[in-house]
Design an enzyme around this catalytic site. Structure first.
Site, PDB file in Angstrom:
ATOM      1  CD  GLU A 175     -12.093   5.340   4.931  1.00 57.85           C
ATOM      2  OE1 GLU A 175     -13.028   4.724   5.524  1.00 57.85           O
ATOM      3  OE2 GLU A 175     -11.653   6.428   5.343  1.00 57.85           O
ATOM      4  CE  LYS A 186     -13.509   9.797   5.793  1.00 53.64           C
ATOM      5  NZ  LYS A 186     -13.040   8.613   6.548  1.00 53.64           N
ATOM      6  CB  CYS A 192     -15.784   6.073   5.592  1.00 49.69           C
ATOM      7  SG  CYS A 192     -16.258   4.985   6.966  1.00 49.69           S
TER       8      CYS A 192
HETATM    9  C1  ACM Z   1     -14.400   6.274   8.832  1.00 49.77           C
HETATM   10  O1  ACM Z   1     -14.674   7.360   8.330  1.00 49.77           O
HETATM   11  N1  ACM Z   1     -13.466   5.489   8.324  1.00 49.77           N
HETATM   12  C2  ACM Z   1     -15.118   5.785  10.012  1.00 49.77           C
END
Ligand code: ACM
Length: 273
Positions: free
Chosen positions: A38, A109, A150
Site C-alpha cells: 500500500e 480502498k 490492507c
Molecule cells: C492499514 O489499513 N494500513 C492498516
C-alpha cells in the site's frame, strides 16, 4: 503461474528514492504477477491533506503509474501497487493494476484505517479484472484479479464479494501495523477458494509525534489454507511462488461453494428477522 510480492522499506515522502528502489528490485523479474505494498511510492503516516497534495497523482497518467506501466511492458509483468490518487479535490488510498499491455484498472480502498479517515475519501466500487497473461513459454493463464487494500482484510465481506464476482486471486497491497492479518489470510483464501497475495512493507515511520511500526510478514495463501510464502519483518526483495489456477470450487462431492452460497443467501434473504 508465477506470482509474488515485493516487500521493502518505502522511504517516507521520498518518491524519487522509492522509484529507484522499486526499479532495482523489479529489474530482473519477468513473467509473473507481483504485488507491491500500500502507498508503496510515498510511505504511509500522513496526518493532513496538505502533506499528500504534492505526492498524489492521477491514475493512470501520473509518474508512478507510468513507471509501473513501463516496467510491466518491458518485463512481461502484471503489477499491483498502492499509491495516493487524486481526482478533483478528493484523495484516495488506491491501487493501480497494470500489465504487459498497459493500464488495466484501479481500486480505491473502501475500509479506511484510523487517521486515513481524515485525509482520504472511501472507495465505493469492487471489481474483478479479467487478465489473459502469457508466460515466457507462451502458456496462457486467465487471471480473474480482485484487489483489496490492507484493512479491507478485516471485513470478510470484501473478499467474499470479490469471490462472488469470480476472483481466482486477490491481490492485497498492505501497510499492516496490527499482528492479526497474516493469521487471517489463510482463512480468507480457504473460505473463498482462491489465492491471496498480501504484500506488506517493513520499517517504521514518525510524523509529528506519532509513530507506526510495520510488521512485514507478507503472505501468499492457497485455497487449501496453506502458506505458500510467509516472510518475516526484516526480509526485503521480490519473493515468488508457483500457483495452479485450476481451482475446484467443490468442498465435498455434495458441496459446491458457489451453489451452497447461492442457496444460503436466498435463505438469509427470505428470513424475516
Ligand atoms: C492499514 O489499513 N494500513 C492498516
Amino acid at each position: 503461474m508465477k506470482v509474488g510480492v515485493l516487500q521493502f522499506y518505502p522511504k517516507f515522502k521520498n518518491k524519487e528514492l522509492n522509484y529507484k528502489i522499486i526499479k532495482d528490485y523489479l529489474k530482473d523479474v519477468r513473467n509473473a504477477l507481483i504485488v507491491l505494498p500500500e502507498l508503496a511510492n510515498t510511505g504511509y503516516l500522513f496526518l493532513d491533506k496538505s502533506e499528500i497534495k504534492e505526492l498524489a497523482e492521477e491514475i493512470p497518467t501520473g509518474e508512478f503509474s507510468n513507471l509501473l506501466i513501463e516496467i510491466a511492458k518491458k518485463n512481461n509483468l502484471v503489477l499491483v501497487s498502492g499509491l495516493i490518487e487524486v481526482e478533483g479535490n478528493n484523495f484516495y488510498n488506491s491501487a493501480i493494476i497494470v500489465g504487459p499491455y498497459g493500464y488495466i484498472g484501479k481500486y480505491r480502498k473502501i475500509n479506511l484505517f484510523y487517521k486515513e479517515k481524515l485525509i482520504f475519501e472511501a472507495g465505493n466500487k469492487l471489481e474483478v479484472f479479467d487478465i489473459v497473461f502469457k508466460d515466457d513459454k507462451n502458456k496462457e493463464y486467465l487471471v480473474k484479479l480482485g484487489v483489496m487494500i490492507c484493512f479491507d482484510w478485516y471485513f470478510p465481506e470484501i473478499s467474499r464479494n470479490l469471490m462472488l464476482k469470480g476472483a481466482n486471486i486477490i491481490a492485497h497491497p498492505s501497510n499492516l501495523v496490527l499482528p492479526y492479518c497474516p493469521l487471517a489470510m489463510p482463512i480468507r483464501a480457504l473460505e473463498n477458494k482462491l489465492y491471496t497475495i498480501t504484500a506488506n512493507r517493513i520499517g517504521k515511520e514518525e510524523n509529528q509525534g506519532e509513530s507506526l511500526s510495520f510488521i512485514g510478514q507478507s503472505v501468499i495463501c492457497s485455497p487449501k489454507a496453506e502458506y505458500l510464502l510467509k516472510l518475516d519483518n526484516k526480509q526485503e526483495g521480490v519473493f515468488l511462488v508457483d500457483i495452479d489456477l485450476n481451482i475446484n470450487k467443490n468442498i465435498t462431492k455434495l458441496n459446491n461453494l458457489e451453489q451452497d452460497l447461492k442457496s444460503l443467501y436466498e435463505k438469509l434473504n427470505s428470513m424475516k428477522n
